[in-house]
Design an enzyme around this catalytic site. Structure first.
Site, PDB file in Angstrom:
ATOM      1  N   PHE A  12       0.824  -1.212   0.000  1.00 16.01           N
ATOM      2  CA  PHE A  12       0.000   0.000   0.000  1.00 16.01           C
ATOM      3  C   PHE A  12       0.861   1.266   0.000  1.00 16.01           C
ATOM      4  CE2 PHE A  12      -1.990   2.795   3.470  1.00 16.01           C
ATOM      5  CZ  PHE A  12      -2.468   3.722   2.564  1.00 16.01           C
ATOM      6  N   ASP A  57      13.195 -11.254  -0.945  1.00 14.77           N
ATOM      7  CA  ASP A  57      12.738 -11.266   0.444  1.00 14.77           C
ATOM      8  C   ASP A  57      13.789 -10.616   1.323  1.00 14.77           C
ATOM      9  OD1 ASP A  57      11.959 -12.128   3.114  1.00 14.77           O
ATOM     10  OD2 ASP A  57      10.731 -13.659   2.151  1.00 14.77           O
ATOM     11  N   SER A 121       6.556   3.018  13.756  1.00  9.94           N
ATOM     12  CA  SER A 121       5.132   2.842  14.035  1.00  9.94           C
ATOM     13  C   SER A 121       4.706   3.545  15.320  1.00  9.94           C
ATOM     14  CB  SER A 121       4.809   1.351  14.151  1.00  9.94           C
ATOM     15  OG  SER A 121       3.488   1.151  14.622  1.00  9.94           O
ATOM     16  N   TYR A 145       4.185  -7.064  17.600  1.00  9.08           N
ATOM     17  CA  TYR A 145       4.420  -6.117  16.508  1.00  9.08           C
ATOM     18  C   TYR A 145       5.072  -4.844  17.036  1.00  9.08           C
ATOM     19  CZ  TYR A 145       3.513  -2.648  12.885  1.00  9.08           C
ATOM     20  OH  TYR A 145       3.660  -1.647  11.957  1.00  9.08           O
ATOM     21  N   ASN A 174      -1.770   5.203  11.669  1.00  8.10           N
ATOM     22  CA  ASN A 174      -3.004   4.779  10.985  1.00  8.10           C
ATOM     23  C   ASN A 174      -3.157   5.372   9.587  1.00  8.10           C
ATOM     24  OD1 ASN A 174      -3.660   4.836  14.133  1.00  8.10           O
ATOM     25  ND2 ASN A 174      -4.843   3.200  13.165  1.00  8.10           N
ATOM     26  N   ASN A 206     -14.673  -2.656  17.056  1.00 13.72           N
ATOM     27  CA  ASN A 206     -14.191  -3.286  18.281  1.00 13.72           C
ATOM     28  C   ASN A 206     -14.453  -2.362  19.467  1.00 13.72           C
ATOM     29  OD1 ASN A 206     -13.048  -5.613  16.991  1.00 13.72           O
ATOM     30  ND2 ASN A 206     -11.383  -4.304  16.281  1.00 13.72           N
ATOM     31  N   ARG A 213      -8.123   7.594  16.999  1.00 16.57           N
ATOM     32  CA  ARG A 213      -6.904   7.426  16.217  1.00 16.57           C
ATOM     33  C   ARG A 213      -6.587   8.709  15.438  1.00 16.57           C
ATOM     34  NH1 ARG A 213      -6.512   3.877  19.128  1.00 16.57           N
ATOM     35  NH2 ARG A 213      -6.345   1.627  18.788  1.00 16.57           N
ATOM     36  N   ARG A 280     -10.150  -5.327  21.097  1.00 19.35           N
ATOM     37  CA  ARG A 280      -9.124  -6.200  20.543  1.00 19.35           C
ATOM     38  C   ARG A 280      -7.884  -6.176  21.429  1.00 19.35           C
ATOM     39  NH1 ARG A 280      -7.466  -5.142  14.346  1.00 19.35           N
ATOM     40  NH2 ARG A 280      -6.188  -3.582  15.369  1.00 19.35           N
ATOM     41  N   ASP A 283      -4.569  -3.474  21.464  1.00 16.04           N
ATOM     42  CA  ASP A 283      -4.882  -2.168  20.890  1.00 16.04           C
ATOM     43  C   ASP A 283      -4.590  -1.045  21.881  1.00 16.04           C
ATOM     44  OD1 ASP A 283      -5.596  -2.809  18.355  1.00 16.04           O
ATOM     45  OD2 ASP A 283      -7.754  -2.603  18.637  1.00 16.04           O
TER      46      ASP A 283
END
Length: 322
Positions: A12, A57, A121, A145, A174, A206, A213, A280, A283
């Site tokens: 993406f 890879d 992130s 993660y 996000n 959820n 966010r 979730r 989160d």
């Protein structure tokens, strides 16, 4: 003309970066193993003489060495995203996000690339409850993660200090927009909700929907990557930046806006009901970025609010996926 390597270039964010920097007249190399990326994201680029696709890879050091040869700048987007995926399979997430990241750092160092810019992130903020999120105040990670993305930052810092490799980490908040995959078990929330609403299916939020966010449109992310490449400010390198708009919306707000914007194409969507499920695991309840550091050191000036970005994204999904 610069030579750029975009790892995960069929994904993406990566495919949007490939497209943008090709249009700017650069040479672009895409490295992807198509585990989560798609050839259709880059199919229109294959005839461009300045575009090279390497199917490989990042867990394979030979592929990394091949891809970085003769490269000026690395935009490292390749990773296995998704908190739930990392909880279900922490070993593979670690192999790709940590071992693969280290392979790329070593390859970039050996190829003497000018700068290594990587996707960090917002998950790195972990259990820190302070808002807005400021780069130098983080908590403990809440998922495998999040651990992998924090380790990336630690490795990048060590490579800067030990080997003199210039690095810049961009903590994405996000990100959404064109080419984001709505399918699969770990699809991001916005394209998933868009597809469900277009099919008159009830999106499942959820929790009570009050988690918030800092939803960030893809063009803001492209701007940050370009600024990270072009900056000559020595104070601006070898550090990390929040990459966001600097505002937050709840999931309930998000769905309401999506229904409104999609109803312009199909009035029945306005009447689709929303279902609430359980929260979730892993989160973060609330996420809001301070973008002051990026404004000050890089000259960041995000053009798209969540609403402006959603209108663009909805239009793209309707035209391409309906």
């Amino acid at each position: 003309m610069k030579t750029l390597l975009v790892t995960g270039g069929a994904g993406f964010i990566g495919s949007n970066l490939c497209e943008y920097f090709l249009e700017k007249g650069n040479k672009v190399i895409c490295l992807d193993n198509f585990s989560t990326g798609h050839k259709h994201n880059i199919a229109h680029l294959l005839e461009n003489p300045n575009f090279t696709l390497i199917e490989g890879d990042i867990r394979n050091s030979e592929d990394c060495n091949k891809a970085t040869f003769g490269v000026d700048y690395v935009l490292h987007e390749a990773a296995l995203g998704s908190v739930p995926r990392s909880i279900n399979d922490p070993i593979t997430s670690n192999d790709v996000n940590v071992s693969g990241f280290l392979n790329m750092l070593v390859a970039a160092r050996d190829a003497k690339v000018k700068r290594f810019i990587y996707a960090a992130s917002s998950s790195t903020y972990g259990d820190s409850e302070s808002l807005p999120k400021v780069e130098n105040v983080i908590g403990k990670p809440l998922s495998p993660y999040a651990i992998t993305k924090y380790v990336n930052e630690l490795y990048a810092e060590i490579f800067s200090k030990t080997y003199g490799l210039e690095t810049i980490g961009l903590r994405y908040f996000n990100v959404f927009g064109r080419k984001q995959d709505p399918n699969g078990a770990y699809a991001a929330v916005i394209p998933k909700f868009v597809m469900q609403l277009m099919n008159h299916e009830s999106p499942i939020i959820n929790g009570d929907g009050n988690y918030s966010r800092d939803f960030t449109y893809i063009d803001n992310v492209i701007q940050m990557n370009e600024l990270a490449i072009n900056t000559t400010n020595q104070e601006a390198i070898n550090t990390v930046y929040n990459t966001a708009y600097g505002d937050r919306n709840t999931l309930n707000d998000l769905v309401a806006y999506l229904k409104e914007y999609l109803a312009a194409y199909d009035s029945k969507i306005a009447n689709v009901e929303v279902i609430h499920g359980s929260n979730r695991v892993g989160d973060i309840p609330h996420s809001l970025a301070s973008i002051d550091k990026a404004k000050k050191l890089l000259g960041y000036d995000p053009k798209y609010s969540m609403n402006e970005g959603l209108k663009e994204a909805v239009k793209w999904y309707w035209e391409n996926l309906k």
